[in-house]
Design an enzyme around this catalytic site. Structure first.
Site, PDB file in Angstrom:
ATOM      1  N   SER A 124       0.806  -1.218   0.000  1.00 44.69           N
ATOM      2  CA  SER A 124       0.000   0.000   0.000  1.00 44.69           C
ATOM      3  C   SER A 124       0.843   1.273   0.000  1.00 44.69           C
ATOM      4  O   SER A 124       1.907   1.336   0.644  1.00 44.69           O
ATOM      5  CB  SER A 124      -0.886  -0.013   1.252  1.00 44.69           C
ATOM      6  OG  SER A 124      -1.439   1.263   1.479  1.00 44.69           O
ATOM      7  N   GLU A 126       0.189   3.637   1.725  1.00 41.33           N
ATOM      8  CA  GLU A 126       0.254   4.089   3.127  1.00 41.33           C
ATOM      9  C   GLU A 126       1.649   3.872   3.704  1.00 41.33           C
ATOM     10  O   GLU A 126       2.018   4.517   4.687  1.00 41.33           O
ATOM     11  CB  GLU A 126      -0.784   3.353   3.971  1.00 41.33           C
ATOM     12  CG  GLU A 126      -2.211   3.837   3.784  1.00 41.33           C
ATOM     13  CD  GLU A 126      -2.422   5.253   4.325  1.00 41.33           C
ATOM     14  OE1 GLU A 126      -2.282   5.433   5.538  1.00 41.33           O
ATOM     15  OE2 GLU A 126      -2.714   6.160   3.535  1.00 41.33           O
ATOM     16  N   TYR A 148      -1.671   0.117  10.733  1.00 41.20           N
ATOM     17  CA  TYR A 148      -1.954  -0.537   9.445  1.00 41.20           C
ATOM     18  C   TYR A 148      -0.755  -0.399   8.512  1.00 41.20           C
ATOM     19  O   TYR A 148      -0.291  -1.377   7.913  1.00 41.20           O
ATOM     20  CB  TYR A 148      -3.202   0.088   8.788  1.00 41.20           C
ATOM     21  CG  TYR A 148      -3.371  -0.288   7.334  1.00 41.20           C
ATOM     22  CD1 TYR A 148      -3.895  -1.525   6.977  1.00 41.20           C
ATOM     23  CD2 TYR A 148      -2.981   0.581   6.300  1.00 41.20           C
ATOM     24  CE1 TYR A 148      -4.037  -1.893   5.635  1.00 41.20           C
ATOM     25  CE2 TYR A 148      -3.114   0.225   4.967  1.00 41.20           C
ATOM     26  CZ  TYR A 148      -3.648  -1.005   4.641  1.00 41.20           C
ATOM     27  OH  TYR A 148      -3.780  -1.370   3.318  1.00 41.20           O
TER      28      TYR A 148
HETATM   29  P1  NAP Z   1     -11.402  -4.925   1.782  1.00 37.37           P
HETATM   30  O1  NAP Z   1     -12.545  -4.567   0.895  1.00 37.37           O
HETATM   31  O2  NAP Z   1     -11.371  -4.402   3.184  1.00 37.37           O
HETATM   32  O3  NAP Z   1     -11.320  -6.534   1.834  1.00 37.37           O
HETATM   33  C1  NAP Z   1     -10.518  -7.196   2.769  1.00 37.37           C
HETATM   34  C2  NAP Z   1     -10.696  -8.692   2.620  1.00 37.37           C
HETATM   35  O4  NAP Z   1      -9.867  -9.375   3.565  1.00 37.37           O
HETATM   36  C3  NAP Z   1     -12.124  -9.203   2.859  1.00 37.37           C
HETATM   37  O5  NAP Z   1     -12.419 -10.179   1.893  1.00 37.37           O
HETATM   38  C4  NAP Z   1     -12.022  -9.834   4.245  1.00 37.37           C
HETATM   39  O6  NAP Z   1     -12.960 -10.874   4.464  1.00 37.37           O
HETATM   40  C5  NAP Z   1     -10.617 -10.416   4.180  1.00 37.37           C
HETATM   41  N1  NAP Z   1     -10.059 -10.747   5.508  1.00 37.37           N
HETATM   42  C6  NAP Z   1      -9.838  -9.892   6.530  1.00 37.37           C
HETATM   43  N2  NAP Z   1      -9.298 -10.547   7.566  1.00 37.37           N
HETATM   44  C7  NAP Z   1      -9.174 -11.857   7.196  1.00 37.37           C
HETATM   45  C8  NAP Z   1      -8.681 -13.024   7.834  1.00 37.37           C
HETATM   46  N3  NAP Z   1      -8.205 -13.007   9.084  1.00 37.37           N
HETATM   47  N4  NAP Z   1      -8.682 -14.193   7.151  1.00 37.37           N
HETATM   48  C9  NAP Z   1      -9.156 -14.239   5.884  1.00 37.37           C
HETATM   49  N5  NAP Z   1      -9.648 -13.151   5.227  1.00 37.37           N
HETATM   50  C10 NAP Z   1      -9.654 -11.992   5.886  1.00 37.37           C
HETATM   51  O7  NAP Z   1     -10.019  -4.491   1.098  1.00 37.37           O
HETATM   52  P2  NAP Z   1      -9.717  -4.025  -0.434  1.00 37.37           P
HETATM   53  O8  NAP Z   1      -9.965  -2.577  -0.553  1.00 37.37           O
HETATM   54  O9  NAP Z   1     -10.352  -4.983  -1.359  1.00 37.37           O
HETATM   55  O10 NAP Z   1      -8.138  -4.204  -0.459  1.00 37.37           O
HETATM   56  C11 NAP Z   1      -7.535  -5.448  -0.796  1.00 37.37           C
HETATM   57  C12 NAP Z   1      -6.123  -5.486  -0.238  1.00 37.37           C
HETATM   58  O11 NAP Z   1      -5.347  -4.427  -0.796  1.00 37.37           O
HETATM   59  C13 NAP Z   1      -6.021  -5.293   1.280  1.00 37.37           C
HETATM   60  O12 NAP Z   1      -4.921  -6.062   1.722  1.00 37.37           O
HETATM   61  C14 NAP Z   1      -5.712  -3.815   1.441  1.00 37.37           C
HETATM   62  O13 NAP Z   1      -5.042  -3.578   2.663  1.00 37.37           O
HETATM   63  C15 NAP Z   1      -4.817  -3.582   0.230  1.00 37.37           C
HETATM   64  N6  NAP Z   1      -4.819  -2.243  -0.353  1.00 37.37           N
HETATM   65  C16 NAP Z   1      -5.993  -1.633  -0.663  1.00 37.37           C
HETATM   66  C17 NAP Z   1      -5.969  -0.386  -1.289  1.00 37.37           C
HETATM   67  C18 NAP Z   1      -7.253   0.318  -1.687  1.00 37.37           C
HETATM   68  O14 NAP Z   1      -7.195   1.521  -1.952  1.00 37.37           O
HETATM   69  N7  NAP Z   1      -8.370  -0.388  -1.770  1.00 37.37           N
HETATM   70  C19 NAP Z   1      -4.731   0.211  -1.612  1.00 37.37           C
HETATM   71  C20 NAP Z   1      -3.559  -0.475  -1.293  1.00 37.37           C
HETATM   72  C21 NAP Z   1      -3.610  -1.711  -0.677  1.00 37.37           C
HETATM   73  P3  NAP Z   1     -14.404 -10.618   5.164  1.00 37.37           P
HETATM   74  O15 NAP Z   1     -15.344 -10.305   4.029  1.00 37.37           O
HETATM   75  O16 NAP Z   1     -14.667 -11.943   5.823  1.00 37.37           O
HETATM   76  O17 NAP Z   1     -14.257  -9.473   6.123  1.00 37.37           O
HETATM   77  O1  F7E Z   2      -9.225   7.958   4.006  1.00 40.22           O
HETATM   78  C1  F7E Z   2      -9.762  11.419   5.219  1.00 40.22           C
HETATM   79  C2  F7E Z   2      -8.818  10.526   6.000  1.00 40.22           C
HETATM   80  O2  F7E Z   2     -10.200   5.857   4.918  1.00 40.22           O
HETATM   81  C3  F7E Z   2      -8.759   8.846   3.017  1.00 40.22           C
HETATM   82  C4  F7E Z   2      -7.317   1.995   2.433  1.00 40.22           C
HETATM   83  O3  F7E Z   2      -7.836   1.296   1.330  1.00 40.22           O
HETATM   84  O4  F7E Z   2      -6.129   3.497   1.010  1.00 40.22           O
HETATM   85  C5  F7E Z   2      -7.080   3.444   2.046  1.00 40.22           C
HETATM   86  O5  F7E Z   2      -6.613   4.155   3.186  1.00 40.22           O
HETATM   87  C6  F7E Z   2      -8.555  10.239   3.618  1.00 40.22           C
HETATM   88  C7  F7E Z   2      -7.759  10.247   4.930  1.00 40.22           C
HETATM   89  O6  F7E Z   2      -8.500   5.761   3.028  1.00 40.22           O
HETATM   90  C8  F7E Z   2     -13.044  10.987   6.721  1.00 40.22           C
HETATM   91  O7  F7E Z   2      -8.316  11.211   7.159  1.00 40.22           O
HETATM   92  C9  F7E Z   2     -11.755  12.633   6.147  1.00 40.22           C
HETATM   93  O8  F7E Z   2      -6.824  11.296   4.902  1.00 40.22           O
HETATM   94  O9  F7E Z   2     -10.766   6.547   2.548  1.00 40.22           O
HETATM   95  P1  F7E Z   2      -9.772   6.482   3.644  1.00 40.22           P
HETATM   96  P2  F7E Z   2      -6.958   5.684   3.467  1.00 40.22           P
HETATM   97  O10 F7E Z   2      -6.783   5.909   4.917  1.00 40.22           O
HETATM   98  O11 F7E Z   2      -6.199   6.554   2.527  1.00 40.22           O
HETATM   99  C10 F7E Z   2      -4.844   2.937   1.321  1.00 40.22           C
HETATM  100  C11 F7E Z   2      -3.971   3.046   0.096  1.00 40.22           C
HETATM  101  C12 F7E Z   2      -4.917   1.587   1.902  1.00 40.22           C
HETATM  102  O12 F7E Z   2      -4.016   0.778   1.744  1.00 40.22           O
HETATM  103  C13 F7E Z   2      -6.023   1.338   2.886  1.00 40.22           C
HETATM  104  O13 F7E Z   2      -6.272  -0.076   3.028  1.00 40.22           O
HETATM  105  O14 F7E Z   2      -9.837  10.783   3.939  1.00 40.22           O
HETATM  106  N1  F7E Z   2     -11.114  11.497   5.811  1.00 40.22           N
HETATM  107  N2  F7E Z   2     -12.947  12.354   6.695  1.00 40.22           N
HETATM  108  C14 F7E Z   2     -11.880  10.454   6.154  1.00 40.22           C
HETATM  109  N3  F7E Z   2     -11.687   9.124   6.017  1.00 40.22           N
HETATM  110  C15 F7E Z   2     -12.673   8.294   6.445  1.00 40.22           C
HETATM  111  N4  F7E Z   2     -12.520   6.952   6.304  1.00 40.22           N
HETATM  112  N5  F7E Z   2     -13.835   8.792   7.003  1.00 40.22           N
HETATM  113  C16 F7E Z   2     -14.063  10.128   7.179  1.00 40.22           C
HETATM  114  O15 F7E Z   2     -15.097  10.534   7.682  1.00 40.22           O
END
Ligand code: NAP
Ligand code: F7E
Length: 320
Positions: A124, A126, A148
């Site tokens: 990520s 992050e 995280y």
């Molecule tokens: P998500 O919607 O939160 O999905 C997370 C998945 O992980 C769900 O299927 C969840 O299953 C499963 N899971 C959680 N804990 C588990 C466990 N202990 N054993 C087995 N499965 C488990 O995440 P996403 O947005 O699709 O992201 C996919 C991956 O990319 C994650 O690793 C995230 O951290 C990473 N990532 C996301 C972003 C982004 O912007 N979306 C960017 C960079 C990296 P349940 O349905 O059972 O909860």
């Molecule tokens: O926040 C601000 C918050 O929770 C984005 C995950 O997929 O991307 C995601 O992480 C921004 C932050 O995503 C609210 O403070 C303001 O600056 O949508 P977010 P994230 O934290 O960037 C990365 C790449 C991952 O890997 C992660 O798994 O939005 N913000 N107000 C808020 N955020 C939330 N959630 N809720 C608010 O009310």
């Protein structure tokens, strides 16, 4: 014979798009799911008869070994994690178990059962956190700002280490934020698109948010799962940044989302300290030059299209 893919996190946003993508390509898809008292298959309802489900959990090594034995995958996509940043301060130990040590358990299960398979780790942006340079590339040092992000940094280094130690085909995709109509409701983009739809339809009066000045490089999840696949089709394992190269504030997202339905966000958005973070990531912007060149990957959906896609979806979902 059809190639076989094992996807962890198949019930999540990315898992569902990746399953769509790989099934279209003719893959046999195995989805790892954890046991729950209520089903969490909403995002893959349309695929239930095309996926072979295997019950396992990132916390349970024996179940992961068994999943590898049952699926005998050619490709493993490790997408499962505790992925919500604020929860990682409330549950730092559990986040470490899932998001960091879960990667070790997966890689070790692969090493034991299918060392010839290819492994994708969902890393990520992050990890860049308090950024050391702009834009961020594969060579930018990490400065994670949440439990995280620290856990993801561990998973990244461990993936590189297993590649170097054991010669595994293991890659880390450093993906910047990617969103879609299937995004979880707690993430800011979906919270806004859902909030806008509710306000427009008279179902809500306001939208409470935290820091709306933070900036992210937001792309479309459908584009990003294609990059995951491409990384595993290379001759040599390598790590890639996947991003659009453009950054926008939460405020920009609000302006376009509310503007799309003829409203002004300033009339509805209230600042709520409950949504502020103990340590914030202020600005992210990625440089995907390496992926453009080596993978031929390019995003197809821009920021404005993404916002409109999400708002229109939520309007339709709520009957608008
Ligand atoms: P998500 O919607 O939160 O999905 C997370 C998945 O992980 C769900 O299927 C969840 O299953 C499963 N899971 C959680 N804990 C588990 C466990 N202990 N054993 C087995 N499965 C488990 O995440 P996403 O947005 O699709 O992201 C996919 C991956 O990319 C994650 O690793 C995230 O951290 C990473 N990532 C996301 C972003 C982004 O912007 N979306 C960017 C960079 C990296 P349940 O349905 O059972 O909860
Ligand atoms: O926040 C601000 C918050 O929770 C984005 C995950 O997929 O991307 C995601 O992480 C921004 C932050 O995503 C609210 O403070 C303001 O600056 O949508 P977010 P994230 O934290 O960037 C990365 C790449 C991952 O890997 C992660 O798994 O939005 N913000 N107000 C808020 N955020 C939330 N959630 N809720 C608010 O009310």
């Amino acid at each position: 014979m059809a190639p076989r893919a094992l996807i962890t996190g198949i019930t999540g946003q990315d898992g569902s798009y990746l399953a769509d993508f790989l099934l279209d390509k003719g893959y046999e898809v195995f989805g790892m799911v954890r046991r729950s008292s209520t089903e969490t298959f909403g995002r893959i309802d349309h695929l239930l008869d095309r996926i072979t489900f295997i019950q396992a959990d990132l916390l349970d090594q024996a179940s992961l070994v068994q999943a590898m034995e049952e699926a005998r995958p050619d490709e493993i996509y490790n997408l499962a994690a505790q992925s919500f940043v604020p929860t990682s301060w409330r549950q730092p130990v559990l986040t470490g178990e899932f998001t960091a040590l879960g990667v070790t358990r997966m890689l070790d299960a692969m090493r034991q059962v299918v060392p010839e398979a290819k492994f994708y780790q969902a890393s990520s942006s992050e990890m860049f956190g308090k950024v050391r340079e702009v834009p961020q590339t594969e060579l930018t040092p990490f400065h994670p700002r949440s439990p995280y992000a620290v856990a993801k940094t561990y998973g990244h280094h461990l993936t590189v280490n297993y590649r170097e130690s054991y010669g595994l085909f293991a890659v880390s995709g450093i993906l910047f934020n990617h969103e879609s109509p299937r995004r979880g409701h707690e993430f800011v983009t979906r919270k806004i698109s859902d909030g806008v739809a509710r306000i427009k339809l008279g179902l809500a009066k306001e939208l409470r948010l935290g820091n709306i000045d933070s900036q992210r490089d937001w792309g479309y999840a459908g584009d990003y799962v294609r990059a995951m696949y491409l990384m595993l089709q290379q001759d040599k394992p390598d790590d890639f940044v996947i991003a659009t190269g453009r950054t926008h504030s939460v405020r920009d997202f609000l302006e376009i989302a509310f503007g799309h339905v003829g409203l002004n966000y300033e009339d509805y958005v209230k600042k709520d300290p409950r949504f502020m973070r103990p340590a914030e990531v202020d600005q992210l912007i990625g440089d995907s030059g390496k992926a453009h060149k080596a993978l031929g990957w390019q995003p197809t959906v821009d920021f404005e299209e993404l916002v409109v896609m999400m708002v229109d979806h939520d309007l339709a979902l709520l009957g608008g």
